[in-house]
Motif scaffolding. Sequence first.
Motif, PDB file in Angstrom:
ATOM      1  N   ALA A  45       0.847  -1.200   0.000  1.00  0.00           N
ATOM      2  CA  ALA A  45       0.000   0.000   0.000  1.00  0.00           C
ATOM      3  C   ALA A  45       0.879   1.246   0.000  1.00  0.00           C
ATOM      4  O   ALA A  45       2.032   1.205   0.431  1.00  0.00           O
ATOM      5  N   TYR A  46       0.342   2.354  -0.489  1.00  0.00           N
ATOM      6  CA  TYR A  46       1.098   3.607  -0.473  1.00  0.00           C
ATOM      7  C   TYR A  46       0.141   4.793  -0.468  1.00  0.00           C
ATOM      8  O   TYR A  46      -1.031   4.670  -0.828  1.00  0.00           O
ATOM      9  N   VAL A  70       2.533  20.333  -7.399  1.00  0.00           N
ATOM     10  CA  VAL A  70       3.622  19.442  -7.012  1.00  0.00           C
ATOM     11  C   VAL A  70       3.008  18.080  -6.727  1.00  0.00           C
ATOM     12  O   VAL A  70       2.220  17.932  -5.792  1.00  0.00           O
ATOM     13  N   ASP A  71       3.320  17.086  -7.551  1.00  0.00           N
ATOM     14  CA  ASP A  71       2.832  15.724  -7.368  1.00  0.00           C
ATOM     15  C   ASP A  71       3.873  14.898  -6.632  1.00  0.00           C
ATOM     16  O   ASP A  71       5.074  15.094  -6.824  1.00  0.00           O
ATOM     17  N   ASN A  72       3.412  13.946  -5.804  1.00  0.00           N
ATOM     18  CA  ASN A  72       4.291  13.087  -5.000  1.00  0.00           C
ATOM     19  C   ASN A  72       5.249  13.954  -4.174  1.00  0.00           C
ATOM     20  O   ASN A  72       6.473  13.858  -4.285  1.00  0.00           O
ATOM     21  N   ASP A  77       9.012   6.343  -3.112  1.00  0.00           N
ATOM     22  CA  ASP A  77       9.201   5.245  -4.060  1.00  0.00           C
ATOM     23  C   ASP A  77       8.040   4.283  -3.885  1.00  0.00           C
ATOM     24  O   ASP A  77       7.751   3.850  -2.773  1.00  0.00           O
ATOM     25  N   TYR A  78       7.356   3.955  -4.975  1.00  0.00           N
ATOM     26  CA  TYR A  78       6.228   3.032  -4.895  1.00  0.00           C
ATOM     27  C   TYR A  78       6.124   2.258  -6.200  1.00  0.00           C
ATOM     28  O   TYR A  78       6.627   2.682  -7.231  1.00  0.00           O
ATOM     29  N   TYR A  79       5.486   1.092  -6.107  1.00  0.00           N
ATOM     30  CA  TYR A  79       5.301   0.248  -7.281  1.00  0.00           C
ATOM     31  C   TYR A  79       3.822   0.260  -7.644  1.00  0.00           C
ATOM     32  O   TYR A  79       2.974  -0.104  -6.832  1.00  0.00           O
ATOM     33  N   ARG A  80       3.525   0.711  -8.840  1.00  0.00           N
ATOM     34  CA  ARG A  80       2.140   0.831  -9.302  1.00  0.00           C
ATOM     35  C   ARG A  80       1.794  -0.427 -10.092  1.00  0.00           C
ATOM     36  O   ARG A  80       2.336  -0.659 -11.171  1.00  0.00           O
ATOM     37  N   SER A  81       0.908  -1.264  -9.542  1.00  0.00           N
ATOM     38  CA  SER A  81       0.486  -2.491 -10.219  1.00  0.00           C
ATOM     39  C   SER A  81      -0.645  -2.176 -11.178  1.00  0.00           C
ATOM     40  O   SER A  81      -1.660  -1.610 -10.793  1.00  0.00           O
ATOM     41  N   ALA A  82      -0.458  -2.555 -12.437  1.00  0.00           N
ATOM     42  CA  ALA A  82      -1.470  -2.295 -13.449  1.00  0.00           C
ATOM     43  C   ALA A  82      -2.391  -3.500 -13.634  1.00  0.00           C
ATOM     44  O   ALA A  82      -3.556  -3.354 -13.922  1.00  0.00           O
ATOM     45  N   ALA A  83      -1.854  -4.701 -13.463  1.00  0.00           N
ATOM     46  CA  ALA A  83      -2.629  -5.930 -13.626  1.00  0.00           C
ATOM     47  C   ALA A  83      -1.837  -7.049 -12.960  1.00  0.00           C
ATOM     48  O   ALA A  83      -0.697  -6.844 -12.544  1.00  0.00           O
ATOM     49  N   GLY A  90       6.382   3.907  -9.808  1.00  0.00           N
ATOM     50  CA  GLY A  90       5.589   5.129  -9.894  1.00  0.00           C
ATOM     51  C   GLY A  90       6.446   6.344 -10.192  1.00  0.00           C
ATOM     52  O   GLY A  90       7.672   6.315 -10.095  1.00  0.00           O
ATOM     53  N   ASP A  91       5.791   7.410 -10.546  1.00  0.00           N
ATOM     54  CA  ASP A  91       6.474   8.647 -10.906  1.00  0.00           C
ATOM     55  C   ASP A  91       7.109   9.316  -9.688  1.00  0.00           C
ATOM     56  O   ASP A  91       6.506   9.348  -8.615  1.00  0.00           O
ATOM     57  N   PRO A  92       8.299   9.870  -9.830  1.00  0.00           N
ATOM     58  CA  PRO A  92       8.918  10.624  -8.727  1.00  0.00           C
ATOM     59  C   PRO A  92       8.231  11.985  -8.577  1.00  0.00           C
ATOM     60  O   PRO A  92       7.308  12.318  -9.330  1.00  0.00           O
TER      61      PRO A  92
END
Length: 103
Positions: A45-46, A70-72, A77-83, A90-92
């Motif tokens: 989770a993030y 300003v995003d994030n 640092d995170y991992y975005r699961s698409a499927a 994920g984007d910095p």
Amino acid sequence: EGALKGFSVGVGGNWRLRTYRGSANISGITSGPLTSPTLSLYSPAYTLYVLSAGYSRKIYNRNTQFNLNVDNVTNKDYYRSAAAAGGSWGDPRSFKLTMATEF
């Protein structure tokens, strides 16, 4: 009204639960009568935070807006699961400055 006329600020957050990414064969056995144990894989989770600031005023008698997003904010640092079995990092932290005017 007053000294802050035309200014705006915003704060937001996006929370995501852990995401199922599939399963992995942990024994290395790929064929045969034996059943192989598997392990379920999850992306953790993030939470991401966003800040924004804006200013609007008339320039040459035209309504004009300036915005900074300003995003994030925390540069997490995170991992975005698409499927299942897929995804990407994920984007910095990123900054976006925009200007809009009416014609």
